[in-house]
Design an enzyme around this catalytic site. Structure first.
Site, PDB file in Angstrom:
ATOM      1  N   LYS A  26       0.831  -1.223   0.000  1.00  9.95           N
ATOM      2  CA  LYS A  26       0.000   0.000   0.000  1.00  9.95           C
ATOM      3  C   LYS A  26       0.855   1.258   0.000  1.00  9.95           C
ATOM      4  O   LYS A  26       0.618   2.176  -0.767  1.00  9.95           O
ATOM      5  CB  LYS A  26      -0.840   0.086   1.296  1.00  9.95           C
ATOM      6  CG  LYS A  26      -2.062  -0.763   1.372  1.00  9.95           C
ATOM      7  CD  LYS A  26      -2.918  -0.347   2.581  1.00  9.95           C
ATOM      8  CE  LYS A  26      -2.242  -0.416   3.932  1.00  9.95           C
ATOM      9  NZ  LYS A  26      -1.921  -1.738   4.435  1.00  9.95           N
TER      10      LYS A  26
ATOM     11  N   ARG B  41      -9.867   1.474   8.584  1.00  9.15           N
ATOM     12  CA  ARG B  41      -9.534   0.080   8.875  1.00  9.15           C
ATOM     13  C   ARG B  41     -10.668  -0.615   9.616  1.00  9.15           C
ATOM     14  O   ARG B  41     -10.561  -1.802   9.909  1.00  9.15           O
ATOM     15  CB  ARG B  41      -8.280   0.037   9.758  1.00  9.15           C
ATOM     16  CG  ARG B  41      -7.023  -0.445   9.064  1.00  9.15           C
ATOM     17  CD  ARG B  41      -5.895  -0.268  10.032  1.00  9.15           C
ATOM     18  NE  ARG B  41      -4.723  -1.029   9.773  1.00  9.15           N
ATOM     19  CZ  ARG B  41      -3.637  -0.562   9.176  1.00  9.15           C
ATOM     20  NH1 ARG B  41      -3.611   0.644   8.685  1.00  9.15           N
ATOM     21  NH2 ARG B  41      -2.585  -1.322   9.065  1.00  9.15           N
TER      22      ARG B  41
ATOM     23  N   ARG C  10      11.574  -5.787   5.109  1.00  5.44           N
ATOM     24  CA  ARG C  10      11.453  -4.428   4.576  1.00  5.44           C
ATOM     25  C   ARG C  10      12.082  -3.341   5.465  1.00  5.44           C
ATOM     26  O   ARG C  10      12.195  -3.492   6.671  1.00  5.44           O
ATOM     27  CB  ARG C  10      10.005  -4.105   4.242  1.00  5.44           C
ATOM     28  CG  ARG C  10       9.121  -3.849   5.417  1.00  5.44           C
ATOM     29  CD  ARG C  10       7.689  -3.611   4.929  1.00  5.44           C
ATOM     30  NE  ARG C  10       6.823  -3.288   6.049  1.00  5.44           N
ATOM     31  CZ  ARG C  10       5.525  -3.033   5.928  1.00  5.44           C
ATOM     32  NH1 ARG C  10       4.951  -3.064   4.738  1.00  5.44           N
ATOM     33  NH2 ARG C  10       4.817  -2.748   6.995  1.00  5.44           N
TER      34      ARG C  10
ATOM     35  N   ARG D   8      10.856  -0.918  11.035  1.00  6.61           N
ATOM     36  CA  ARG D   8       9.795  -0.687  12.006  1.00  6.61           C
ATOM     37  C   ARG D   8       9.796  -1.707  13.134  1.00  6.61           C
ATOM     38  O   ARG D   8      10.052  -2.878  12.914  1.00  6.61           O
ATOM     39  CB  ARG D   8       8.433  -0.733  11.293  1.00  6.61           C
ATOM     40  CG  ARG D   8       8.054   0.602  10.692  1.00  6.61           C
ATOM     41  CD  ARG D   8       6.916   0.483   9.743  1.00  6.61           C
ATOM     42  NE  ARG D   8       5.801  -0.299  10.263  1.00  6.61           N
ATOM     43  CZ  ARG D   8       4.660  -0.480   9.602  1.00  6.61           C
ATOM     44  NH1 ARG D   8       4.505   0.064   8.420  1.00  6.61           N
ATOM     45  NH2 ARG D   8       3.703  -1.195  10.121  1.00  6.61           N
TER      46      ARG D   8
ATOM     47  N   ARG E 280      -1.289  -8.790  12.916  1.00 11.79           N
ATOM     48  CA  ARG E 280      -1.757  -7.718  12.024  1.00 11.79           C
ATOM     49  C   ARG E 280      -2.613  -8.286  10.891  1.00 11.79           C
ATOM     50  O   ARG E 280      -3.590  -7.670  10.481  1.00 11.79           O
ATOM     51  CB  ARG E 280      -0.563  -6.933  11.487  1.00 11.79           C
ATOM     52  CG  ARG E 280      -0.009  -5.962  12.545  1.00 11.79           C
ATOM     53  CD  ARG E 280       1.434  -5.608  12.325  1.00 11.79           C
ATOM     54  NE  ARG E 280       1.688  -4.889  11.099  1.00 11.79           N
ATOM     55  CZ  ARG E 280       2.889  -4.793  10.530  1.00 11.79           C
ATOM     56  NH1 ARG E 280       3.932  -5.382  11.086  1.00 11.79           N
ATOM     57  NH2 ARG E 280       3.038  -4.112   9.427  1.00 11.79           N
TER      58      ARG E 280
HETATM   59  P1  ADP Z   1       0.664  -2.007   7.865  1.00 14.67           P
HETATM   60  O1  ADP Z   1      -0.405  -1.774   6.848  1.00 14.67           O
HETATM   61  O2  ADP Z   1       1.898  -2.602   7.268  1.00 14.67           O
HETATM   62  O3  ADP Z   1       0.196  -2.774   9.074  1.00 14.67           O
HETATM   63  P2  ADP Z   1       0.561   0.759   8.879  1.00 14.67           P
HETATM   64  O4  ADP Z   1       1.706   1.682   8.933  1.00 14.67           O
HETATM   65  O5  ADP Z   1      -0.583   1.122   8.014  1.00 14.67           O
HETATM   66  O6  ADP Z   1       1.196  -0.630   8.424  1.00 14.67           O
HETATM   67  O7  ADP Z   1      -0.014   0.489  10.359  1.00 14.67           O
HETATM   68  C1  ADP Z   1       0.826   0.135  11.433  1.00 14.67           C
HETATM   69  C2  ADP Z   1       0.008   0.019  12.712  1.00 14.67           C
HETATM   70  O8  ADP Z   1      -0.566   1.305  13.039  1.00 14.67           O
HETATM   71  C3  ADP Z   1      -1.174  -0.939  12.661  1.00 14.67           C
HETATM   72  O9  ADP Z   1      -0.795  -2.261  12.956  1.00 14.67           O
HETATM   73  C4  ADP Z   1      -2.083  -0.339  13.734  1.00 14.67           C
HETATM   74  O10 ADP Z   1      -1.668  -0.684  15.029  1.00 14.67           O
HETATM   75  C5  ADP Z   1      -1.870   1.159  13.575  1.00 14.67           C
HETATM   76  N1  ADP Z   1      -2.854   1.789  12.639  1.00 14.67           N
HETATM   77  C6  ADP Z   1      -2.558   2.392  11.451  1.00 14.67           C
HETATM   78  N2  ADP Z   1      -3.676   2.854  10.854  1.00 14.67           N
HETATM   79  C7  ADP Z   1      -4.710   2.521  11.680  1.00 14.67           C
HETATM   80  C8  ADP Z   1      -6.120   2.689  11.623  1.00 14.67           C
HETATM   81  N3  ADP Z   1      -6.715   3.304  10.582  1.00 14.67           N
HETATM   82  N4  ADP Z   1      -6.870   2.225  12.665  1.00 14.67           N
HETATM   83  C9  ADP Z   1      -6.300   1.614  13.719  1.00 14.67           C
HETATM   84  N5  ADP Z   1      -4.974   1.401  13.828  1.00 14.67           N
HETATM   85  C10 ADP Z   1      -4.183   1.847  12.832  1.00 14.67           C
END
Ligand code: ADP
Ligand code: ZN
Length: 227
Positions: free
Chosen positions: A22, A97, A136, A170, A181
């Site tokens: 993404k 999400r 990554r 990360r 996740r």
């Molecule tokens: P990835 O898609 O690889 O999991 P992100 O950077 O989008 O990575 O998200 C990392 C973490 O941040 C998620 O596992 C969650 O804990 C939190 N997070 C990100 N966006 C949201 C969201 N819209 N709602 C709830 N938690 C979120």
């Protein structure tokens, strides 16, 4: 002259499990179309690094691979959407999400006469996501994404994009957290595929192939959704 329609900036959503690419694709769309990539993950990591109240609450949740509360995430997103640069159009990467977040987004957009132009699901095999995530890393200077096996910098230790030499991995990019996740994605986020399909706003793309091919397919979807 400013009219309601010229004010209505495109809003695109990328729906995909962690590791599907993404962020990479959102950055490419940003370059191609001039939209702003808006990653709630990046905003949350910035809040954690800055030690804000929201960041303090989010830290442990993120490290466990669970979703941060809707309340915190919606507040962070709402603030960011108030920044003037988002009027060029936004690519939402990692938001919404949950159904509650999707409904909150609809309400927010309605207030400014906007709507979701397209929600695009990047379809991938879960099993491959663990490998992708485990390798990554990103450039600490410009944010360009890399991977040990699939996309190493052309010169080891030097960012292709900006020449930076400081790379970051990360805290939640490890095999144990990835499984959680992925579970959170299937339980809480995948239902949004139906949510946007019911609104006639859903597109799907096979995201297991070559990064450039996926970018081309995605670009075509975005072009027709924002025409
Ligand atoms: P990835 O898609 O690889 O999991 P992100 O950077 O989008 O990575 O998200 C990392 C973490 O941040 C998620 O596992 C969650 O804990 C939190 N997070 C990100 N966006 C949201 C969201 N819209 N709602 C709830 N938690 C979120
Ligand atoms: Zn860089």
């Amino acid at each position: 002259m400013t009219t309601a329609s010229t004010l209505a900036a495109p809003v695109l959503i990328l729906l995909a499990p962690p590791g599907a690419g993404k962020g990479t694709q959102a950055r490419m769309l940003e370059e191609t179309f001039g939209f702003v990539q808006l990653s709630t993950g990046d905003l949350l990591r910035a809040a954690v690094a800055a030690g804000t109240d929201a960041g303090k609450q989010a830290k442990a949740v993120m490290e466990a691979g669970d979703l941060v509360s809707d309340e915190i995430v919606i507040a962070i997103l709402r603030d960011r959407l108030n920044d003037p640069d988002t009027r060029k159009g936004v690519i939402l990467d990692g938001f919404p999400r949950t159904t509650v977040q999707a409904q909150a987004l609809d309400t927010l957009l309605r207030e400014t006469g906007q709507k979701v132009n397209a929600a695009i699901s990047l379809d991938v095999d879960d099993a491959a996501m663990v490998t992708r995530i485990s390798g990554r890393f990103t450039c600490g200077t410009c944010g360009e994404g890399y991977h040990d096996s699939f996309k190493a910098p052309q010169t080891e230790g030097v960012c292709d994009k900006c020449g930076g030499t400081d790379f970051k991995r990360r805290a939640d990019d490890n095999a144990e957290t990835v499984t959680q996740r992925l579970e959170a994605y299937h339980a809480q986020t995948a239902p949004l595929i139906t949510y946007y399909d019911d609104k006639g706003a859903l597109s799907r793309i096979d995201a297991m192939g070559d990064i450039q091919d996926i970018a081309a397919g995605l670009g075509a979807i975005v072009k027709s959704a924002t025409a």
